[in-house]
Design a protein around this motif. Sequence first.
Motif, PDB file in Angstrom:
ATOM      1  N   PRO A   1       5.929  18.350 -18.601  1.00  0.00           N
ATOM      2  CA  PRO A   1       5.666  18.543 -20.030  1.00  0.00           C
ATOM      3  C   PRO A   1       4.447  19.415 -20.299  1.00  0.00           C
ATOM      4  CG  PRO A   1       6.225  16.257 -19.589  1.00  0.00           C
ATOM      5  CD  PRO A   1       6.075  16.926 -18.254  1.00  0.00           C
ATOM      6  N   ALA A   2       3.442  19.302 -19.447  1.00  0.00           N
ATOM      7  CA  ALA A   2       2.210  20.059 -19.676  1.00  0.00           C
ATOM      8  C   ALA A   2       2.418  21.556 -19.582  1.00  0.00           C
ATOM      9  CB  ALA A   2       1.146  19.627 -18.649  1.00  0.00           C
ATOM     10  N   ILE A   3       3.442  21.970 -18.839  1.00  0.00           N
ATOM     11  CA  ILE A   3       3.655  23.400 -18.629  1.00  0.00           C
ATOM     12  C   ILE A   3       4.863  23.921 -19.377  1.00  0.00           C
ATOM     13  CG2 ILE A   3       5.162  23.397 -16.593  1.00  0.00           C
ATOM     14  CD1 ILE A   3       1.936  25.432 -16.905  1.00  0.00           C
TER      15      ILE A   3
ATOM     16  N   ILE B   1      -3.059  22.920 -14.841  1.00  0.00           N
ATOM     17  CA  ILE B   1      -2.568  22.461 -16.138  1.00  0.00           C
ATOM     18  C   ILE B   1      -1.756  21.174 -15.977  1.00  0.00           C
ATOM     19  CG2 ILE B   1      -0.971  23.025 -18.015  1.00  0.00           C
ATOM     20  CD1 ILE B   1      -1.915  25.939 -17.732  1.00  0.00           C
ATOM     21  N   VAL B   2      -1.030  21.069 -14.878  1.00  0.00           N
ATOM     22  CA  VAL B   2      -0.246  19.859 -14.625  1.00  0.00           C
ATOM     23  C   VAL B   2      -1.141  18.700 -14.196  1.00  0.00           C
ATOM     24  CG1 VAL B   2       1.544  18.833 -13.180  1.00  0.00           C
ATOM     25  CG2 VAL B   2       1.850  21.140 -14.067  1.00  0.00           C
ATOM     26  N   ALA B   3      -2.071  18.965 -13.266  1.00  0.00           N
ATOM     27  CA  ALA B   3      -2.901  17.897 -12.700  1.00  0.00           C
ATOM     28  C   ALA B   3      -4.046  17.493 -13.629  1.00  0.00           C
ATOM     29  CB  ALA B   3      -3.456  18.340 -11.355  1.00  0.00           C
TER      30      ALA B   3
ATOM     31  N   ALA C   1      -7.532  27.235 -20.151  1.00  0.00           N
ATOM     32  CA  ALA C   1      -8.287  26.486 -21.150  1.00  0.00           C
ATOM     33  C   ALA C   1      -7.357  25.816 -22.158  1.00  0.00           C
ATOM     34  CB  ALA C   1      -9.265  27.417 -21.863  1.00  0.00           C
ATOM     35  N   PHE C   2      -6.312  26.534 -22.572  1.00  0.00           N
ATOM     36  CA  PHE C   2      -5.336  25.990 -23.522  1.00  0.00           C
ATOM     37  C   PHE C   2      -4.709  24.721 -22.956  1.00  0.00           C
ATOM     38  CE2 PHE C   2      -1.326  25.417 -25.587  1.00  0.00           C
ATOM     39  CZ  PHE C   2      -1.416  25.991 -26.845  1.00  0.00           C
ATOM     40  N   GLY C   3      -4.371  24.763 -21.660  1.00  0.00           N
ATOM     41  CA  GLY C   3      -3.648  23.653 -21.051  1.00  0.00           C
ATOM     42  C   GLY C   3      -4.507  22.503 -20.582  1.00  0.00           C
ATOM     43  N   THR C   4      -5.802  22.745 -20.370  1.00  0.00           N
ATOM     44  CA  THR C   4      -6.642  21.690 -19.778  1.00  0.00           C
ATOM     45  C   THR C   4      -7.819  21.270 -20.656  1.00  0.00           C
ATOM     46  OG1 THR C   4      -8.018  23.308 -18.594  1.00  0.00           O
ATOM     47  CG2 THR C   4      -6.067  22.457 -17.446  1.00  0.00           C
TER      48      THR C   4
ATOM     49  N   ARG D   1     -10.951  25.033 -26.298  1.00  0.00           N
ATOM     50  CA  ARG D   1     -10.235  26.280 -26.558  1.00  0.00           C
ATOM     51  C   ARG D   1     -10.027  26.473 -28.063  1.00  0.00           C
ATOM     52  NH1 ARG D   1      -9.955  31.322 -25.835  1.00  0.00           N
ATOM     53  NH2 ARG D   1      -7.886  32.268 -26.007  1.00  0.00           N
ATOM     54  N   ALA D   2      -9.691  25.417 -28.773  1.00  0.00           N
ATOM     55  CA  ALA D   2      -9.506  25.517 -30.221  1.00  0.00           C
ATOM     56  C   ALA D   2     -10.795  25.955 -30.898  1.00  0.00           C
ATOM     57  CB  ALA D   2      -9.024  24.187 -30.788  1.00  0.00           C
TER      58      ALA D   2
END
Length: 245
Positions: free
Chosen positions: A24-26, A143-145, A182-185, A190-191
């Motif tokens: 889901p994260a990716i 991003i997954v871990a 940064a977006f994923g973790t 990031r925002a």
Amino acid sequence: SEARKRVLGAAAPSPHTGSRDRPPAISALDVSCFPNAYRNAAATLTERIKQHGATDPAVREWTIGEDAVLANCDTDSTPPAEVASAPAWLKADRAYQIATVYFYRCDYDRAAELYAAIGRDADSPWRKLARYLAARAAVHAAIVAKTSDSIAAGNAAIAGVAADPELVDYHADAPHLASLLAFGTQPQQRAQELAKSLLGAELPASLAVDLHDLEDLERTGKRYTDVGAWLYDIDALNGEKGREN
């Protein structure tokens, strides 16, 4: 493609959709097989035919192997076999094909290892691309871990791409990989970076992408920033349900 038909004497299978179940994260950030995967496969096969001929057994083996690679766009499928007794060019291509299978399977740690090994092979025509893809795989793995070690490894891999003088063709991709990581973790950080950029004296060159990313980050309902929440609310209000309400 026509190139494949020349080698195997049969039409290519239907293009894969890349709709495999992914972490889901990716899954919201990338797809397994972009259309370029098929274009690049066709271009590479055309070049191999030009170099060795459509009837060359090694070219046939390459084509069968690439079918196996692309089958992994949809689901885990048997990877192409290693080719111990084969021309050097096919061995190099097969190493790249196998590494790509693991990337498509979302086994990003293994893909990064295999791409890195190719990147150390001075004789491989894939060595530069593989070094870039090793970094991309490391970013996906992080991003997954979402562990501190994996994030650090992803940032180190990106820095390696940016600093490698042989990878000048990929230097412009390093900031994009950093943004993806940064977006994923670190979504809140990031925002905030995106909001600061959008509220600056001059709008960024990446305005369209930044707006899209900030809005996606706010879809979680976290409301990380005022401007992001405002953008998301305006978009929602202009949607069909928003107008109804």
